[in-house]
Design a protein around this motif. Structure first.
Motif, PDB file in Angstrom:
ATOM      1  N   ASN A  48       0.801  -1.272   0.072  1.00 30.27           N
ATOM      2  CA  ASN A  48      -0.008  -0.095   0.034  1.00 30.27           C
ATOM      3  C   ASN A  48       0.794   1.303  -0.074  1.00 30.27           C
ATOM      4  O   ASN A  48       0.631   2.424  -0.492  1.00 30.27           O
ATOM      5  CB  ASN A  48      -0.970   0.055   1.190  1.00 30.27           C
ATOM      6  N   LEU A  49       1.861   1.185   0.653  1.00 28.72           N
ATOM      7  CA  LEU A  49       2.870   2.413   0.677  1.00 28.72           C
ATOM      8  C   LEU A  49       3.759   2.477  -0.452  1.00 28.72           C
ATOM      9  O   LEU A  49       3.755   3.313  -1.460  1.00 28.72           O
ATOM     10  CB  LEU A  49       3.597   2.239   2.222  1.00 28.72           C
ATOM     11  N   CYS A  50       4.275   1.315  -0.848  1.00 30.36           N
ATOM     12  CA  CYS A  50       5.570   1.354  -1.907  1.00 30.36           C
ATOM     13  C   CYS A  50       5.125   1.354  -3.161  1.00 30.36           C
ATOM     14  O   CYS A  50       5.896   1.875  -4.058  1.00 30.36           O
ATOM     15  CB  CYS A  50       6.413   0.141  -1.743  1.00 30.36           C
ATOM     16  N   ASN A  52       2.165   2.992  -4.131  1.00 32.78           N
ATOM     17  CA  ASN A  52       1.207   4.053  -4.107  1.00 32.78           C
ATOM     18  C   ASN A  52       1.820   4.979  -5.368  1.00 32.78           C
ATOM     19  O   ASN A  52       3.151   5.410  -5.281  1.00 32.78           O
ATOM     20  CB  ASN A  52       1.125   4.668  -2.865  1.00 32.78           C
ATOM     21  N   PRO A  53       0.828   5.471  -6.185  1.00 31.94           N
ATOM     22  CA  PRO A  53       1.439   6.175  -7.428  1.00 31.94           C
ATOM     23  C   PRO A  53       1.766   7.731  -6.942  1.00 31.94           C
ATOM     24  O   PRO A  53       2.560   8.305  -7.783  1.00 31.94           O
ATOM     25  CB  PRO A  53       0.136   6.327  -8.299  1.00 31.94           C
ATOM     26  N   TYR A  54       1.521   8.078  -5.783  1.00 34.89           N
ATOM     27  CA  TYR A  54       1.960   9.472  -5.129  1.00 34.89           C
ATOM     28  C   TYR A  54       3.210   9.437  -4.563  1.00 34.89           C
ATOM     29  O   TYR A  54       3.893  10.585  -4.337  1.00 34.89           O
ATOM     30  CB  TYR A  54       0.874  10.121  -4.174  1.00 34.89           C
ATOM     31  N   ILE A  55       3.733   8.168  -4.298  1.00 39.14           N
ATOM     32  CA  ILE A  55       5.089   8.100  -3.316  1.00 39.14           C
ATOM     33  C   ILE A  55       6.111   8.734  -4.144  1.00 39.14           C
ATOM     34  O   ILE A  55       7.144   8.902  -3.707  1.00 39.14           O
ATOM     35  CB  ILE A  55       5.212   6.701  -2.817  1.00 39.14           C
ATOM     36  N   ASN A 261       1.762  -2.389 -11.544  1.00 38.97           N
ATOM     37  CA  ASN A 261       0.219  -2.082 -11.403  1.00 38.97           C
ATOM     38  C   ASN A 261      -0.477  -3.306 -11.309  1.00 38.97           C
ATOM     39  O   ASN A 261      -1.481  -3.513 -10.334  1.00 38.97           O
ATOM     40  CB  ASN A 261      -0.159  -1.159 -12.603  1.00 38.97           C
ATOM     41  N   GLY A 264      -0.064  -5.008  -7.921  1.00 42.53           N
ATOM     42  CA  GLY A 264      -0.570  -4.142  -6.994  1.00 42.53           C
ATOM     43  C   GLY A 264      -2.161  -4.618  -6.673  1.00 42.53           C
ATOM     44  O   GLY A 264      -2.982  -4.425  -5.462  1.00 42.53           O
ATOM     45  N   THR A 265      -2.931  -4.850  -7.927  1.00 44.12           N
ATOM     46  CA  THR A 265      -4.051  -5.406  -7.909  1.00 44.12           C
ATOM     47  C   THR A 265      -4.248  -6.716  -7.335  1.00 44.12           C
ATOM     48  O   THR A 265      -5.218  -7.113  -6.710  1.00 44.12           O
ATOM     49  CB  THR A 265      -4.516  -5.160  -9.390  1.00 44.12           C
TER      50      THR A 265
END
Length: 305
Positions: A48-50, A52-55, A261, A264-265
């Motif tokens: 969830n952290l690593c 994340n597209p905004y990280i 991606n 991630g899903t």
């Protein structure tokens, strides 16, 4: 939210099975499965952290997706497989209980169960050797950022080992799913046969109803568990299979962004399976249900005037 609730649920599972006592093979198996599910959820929460597209907007010289690939991605796959093969073992044990009711206690003992579960953990962990023998974390220059970043680096033997762990992963998951499906079919078939025999041979209507209700719950439980495992692990198998035949679909390949991606899903499926077991136990296991009620809803003493 699924992961956080799943962590709480599996901690409750651990407490309940510990209270039941780790002196039976089924309790040992379910206890270790809960531990495996806890690790699965923790690793996915790391995603969830690593992932994340905004990280990437943070001014931190770290390629988080690549770091997670090493520190959480593969360990998450191992814990999922451990859960799968413990499910296989539990299903096989239930089949033996029906096929050999008089001999099962000598065939399946707590010591043997501990040995088999330890073997499941060790063998699944060893499948990571090819991947980790050719990949590691290191600092490298990133032209897009114009700075040194911490990410994935490859050794000279990468071409020989690339895809080997994915292939082992696919083979083990497919084999596990096949075993769960086959053993569950055998179990359901025998339960149905016993239900018909008991309904014919028993003359007591109440006894018939008790047998029928108990067998229906057992059938429904194994069907739900098998269906949950198959649904949650089939997407993981398909995506892993793509990595076996398309080498560019990897963390350092041409399709790296699609790879990240997609996984991630896919992680949602494994985490959902790890988080939902408490609902199955509560609905279909009367002993689990009563222990859980005693744990949270203890009867308050009544005082008379």
């Amino acid at each position: 939210m699924i992961g956080l609730l799943g962590l709480v649920a599996n901690v409750i599972n651990l407490i309940v099975f510990y209270r039941h006592g780790l002196n039976s093979s089924i309790n040992i198996s379910l206890f270790v499965m809960a531990i495996s599910d806890v690790f699965t959820i923790i690793f996915v929460l790391g995603a969830n952290l690593c992932l994340n597209p905004y990280i990437d907007q943070w001014s931190v010289p770290v390629m988080f997706a690549e770091v997670y690939y090493i520190t959480g991605g593969w360990p998450s796959g191992v814990s999922c497989r451990i859960t799968l093969y413990i499910t296989v073992y539990i299903t096989a044990e239930r089949c033996l209980c029906i096929l050999f009711p008089l001999k099962v206690k000598t065939m399946v003992t707590p010591i043997r169960s501990k040995f088999i579960i330890a073997l499941i953990v060790v063998l699944n962990t060893l499948t990571l050797v090819p991947e980790y023998s050719s990949i590691y974390m290191a600092w490298r220059y990133d032209s897009t950022r114009n700075e040194s970043v911490l990410g994935v680096a490859f050794r000279s033997n990468r071409l020989q080992t690339q895809g080997v762990t994915f292939l082992l992963h696919v083979c083990l998951v497919v084999t596990g799913l096949f075993c769960v499906t086959t053993l569950t079919s055998i179990l359901v078939s025998n339960l149905r046969r016993q239900t018909k025999w008991r309904m014919k041979s028993s003359s007591d209507a109440k006894q018939q109803a008790a047998y029928s209700s108990r067998d229906r719950k057992s059938q429904l439980m194994v069907i739900v568990v098998a269906t949950s495992v198959v649904i949650c692990y089939t997407p993981i198998t398909c995506v892993s299979l793509v990595s076996v035949f398309e080498q560019q679909f990897s963390i350092g390949g041409q399709y790296s962004s699609i790879f990240v991606n997609t996984w991630g899903t896919i992680f949602i499926f494994g985490m959902t399976n790890s988080s939902s077991n408490i609902l199955i136990y509560y609905k279909m296991n009367s002993k689990f249900k009563s222990t859980l009620k005693e744990l949270f809803f203890r009867t308050r003493p009544r005082f008379s005037l």
